[in-house]
Design a protein around this motif. Structure first.
Motif, short mmCIF file in Angstrom:
data_model
loop_
_atom_site.label_atom_id
_atom_site.label_comp_id
_atom_site.label_asym_id
_atom_site.label_seq_id
_atom_site.Cartn_x
_atom_site.Cartn_y
_atom_site.Cartn_z
N LEU A 68 4.51 5.70 -5.24
CA LEU A 68 4.68 5.78 -6.70
C LEU A 68 3.68 6.75 -7.31
N ALA A 69 2.44 6.74 -6.79
CA ALA A 69 1.45 7.70 -7.28
C ALA A 69 1.89 9.13 -6.95
N PHE A 70 2.47 9.33 -5.78
CA PHE A 70 3.00 10.63 -5.37
C PHE A 70 4.14 11.07 -6.30
N ILE A 71 5.05 10.14 -6.63
CA ILE A 71 6.18 10.46 -7.51
C ILE A 71 5.69 10.82 -8.91
N ILE A 72 4.72 10.05 -9.41
CA ILE A 72 4.20 10.32 -10.76
C ILE A 72 3.50 11.67 -10.80
N PRO A 132 3.57 23.84 -1.83
CA PRO A 132 4.57 23.70 -0.76
C PRO A 132 5.12 22.27 -0.63
N ILE A 133 4.23 21.29 -0.91
CA ILE A 133 4.69 19.89 -0.88
C ILE A 133 5.69 19.64 -2.00
N HIS A 134 5.39 20.22 -3.17
CA HIS A 134 6.29 20.06 -4.31
C HIS A 134 7.68 20.64 -4.03
N GLU A 135 7.70 21.79 -3.38
CA GLU A 135 8.98 22.43 -3.07
C GLU A 135 9.78 21.63 -2.05
N ASN A 136 9.08 20.84 -1.22
CA ASN A 136 9.75 20.00 -0.23
C ASN A 136 9.56 18.51 -0.54
N PHE A 137 9.50 18.22 -1.83
CA PHE A 137 9.22 16.85 -2.28
C PHE A 137 10.24 15.86 -1.70
N LEU A 138 11.52 16.24 -1.71
CA LEU A 138 12.56 15.34 -1.24
C LEU A 138 12.34 14.96 0.21
N PHE A 139 11.89 15.90 1.02
CA PHE A 139 11.65 15.62 2.43
C PHE A 139 10.56 14.56 2.60
N GLY A 162 0.82 -1.21 0.00
CA GLY A 162 0.00 0.00 0.00
C GLY A 162 0.85 1.26 0.00
N LEU A 163 1.91 1.29 0.84
CA LEU A 163 2.79 2.46 0.89
C LEU A 163 3.52 2.67 -0.44
#
Length: 335
Positions: free
Chosen positions: A32-36, A63-70, A26-27
């Motif tokens: 993967l959906a988040f990355i895509i 804001p999530i996109h700017e801190n995507f790596l985190f 599930g995670l």
């Protein structure tokens, strides 16, 4: 629809690991959906489109996109923790011969955790490995899903088309080489068939004996009657024999006796031949026939006489194999 076999899940001794597998699955799907989605959002045109038609979505996600790596590192930390736990269990249970084998065998788990560029998409391999493990333990049955059946059908069709073309190409090449007098023909004749001449003689002898025993002996009386009738009709049509009846006193008797004798002789000869074929005594006769078709390699002049017939036989056999290979079995599944 993917169904879970609850009975196998409950009775399994690895229930806790299967639960972890489902959680990780599930995670991974969420990650993967988040990355895509983030990869698509990275395009300026997409951001402008969202700003125009869904400004609230852009305002919440930017804001999530700017801190995507985190955020991605949060998933990575969970995946690495699960990896270390499984590695420790593998060492304790001695799953592999050496303690350091686990990371090499599950290399895709480590590489997929690298939060850089295309390495993230290697997490798909981990999804596949989890699904395969669950399928292997019969917790789920992937083969019953429409997606698997769809892709498996076209995979099998592709492999059949590819293998058919390869086989036909190889057989066509073999036919051309045999026609041109390639050493392949001499190898088939001298190295394969000739050394097995005794085995072929035994096999043909047994087959002939079985055929004669099963076909002739039960119908021996009918065959004898048929032969005597045919010989009798043939003798009656013979002009010289028919003149015997004009002999005074003894002519008709001689004619009748001769007809019966000839018919009996022919029937007995055929009967004896078939009796011999139905017994083990046919081996010498069959062996002589096999020796004619497979002469000794030293008899070069005799071999040349039979080579052409044997070449044509091998070529026709290969052609029959090619005809069977051309049959498209996958097309029958479409009907």
């Amino acid at each position: 629809m993917l169904k879970i076999n609850r009975e196998n899940l409950k009775t399994s001794h690895q229930l806790i690991w299967f639960i972890i597998d489902f959680l990780m699955l599930g995670l991974l799907i969420i990650n993967l959906a988040f990355i895509i989605f983030d990869s698509i959002y990275n395009f300026t045109g997409v951001q402008n489109l969202l700003a125009e038609h869904a400004p609230l979505v852009k305002e919440l996600y930017h804001p999530i996109h700017e801190n995507f790596l985190f955020y991605d590192l949060i998933f990575v930390s969970i995946f690495l923790t699960e990896f270390v736990v499984r590695w420790g269990y593998a060492i304790k249970a001695k799953v592999y011969d050496r303690w350091y084998f686990y990371p090499f065998i599950h290399w895709y788990d480590i590489i997929g955790c690298i939060p850089v560029g295309s390495f993230r998409f290697l997490r798909v391999l981990r999804v596949i490995s989890i699904i395969y493990r669950l399928h292997q333990y019969k917790v789920i049955d992937v083969t019953q899903t429409r997606a698997f059946q769809f892709f498996n059908f076209y995979y099998e069709a592709f492999m059949e088309e590819l293998s058919d073309r390869i086989v036909i190409k190889v057989l066509s090449g073999a036919q051309d080489e045999i026609r041109m007098g390639s050493p392949l023909f001499e190898r088939i004749q001298n190295d394969i068939l000739y050394p097995r001449r005794d085995m072929l003689s035994d096999w043909v002898s047994q087959r002939v004996a079985d055929a004669a025993r099963e076909g002739y002996i039960p119908n021996r009386g009918a065959l004898r009657s048929y032969l005597e009738t045919r010989v009798d009709n043939a003798l009656k049509q013979n002009l010289e024999l028919s003149r015997l009846k004009y002999l005074p006193v003894v002519g008709p008797t001689i004619q009748e006796t001769l007809e019966e004798a000839v018919g009996d002789i022919v029937a007995n000869v055929i009967h004896q031949i078939l009796e011999d074929l139905a017994s083990a005594s046919n081996h010498a006769f069959i062996e002589d026939i096999v020796n004619v078709f497979l002469p000794s390699p030293e008899n070069e002049e005799e071999n040349d006489v039979h080579n052409e017939a044997l070449i044509n036989l091998i070529v026709e056999v290969l052609e029959a194999v090619k005809s069977q290979v051309r049959v498209k079995h996958w097309r029958s599944e479409l009907t």
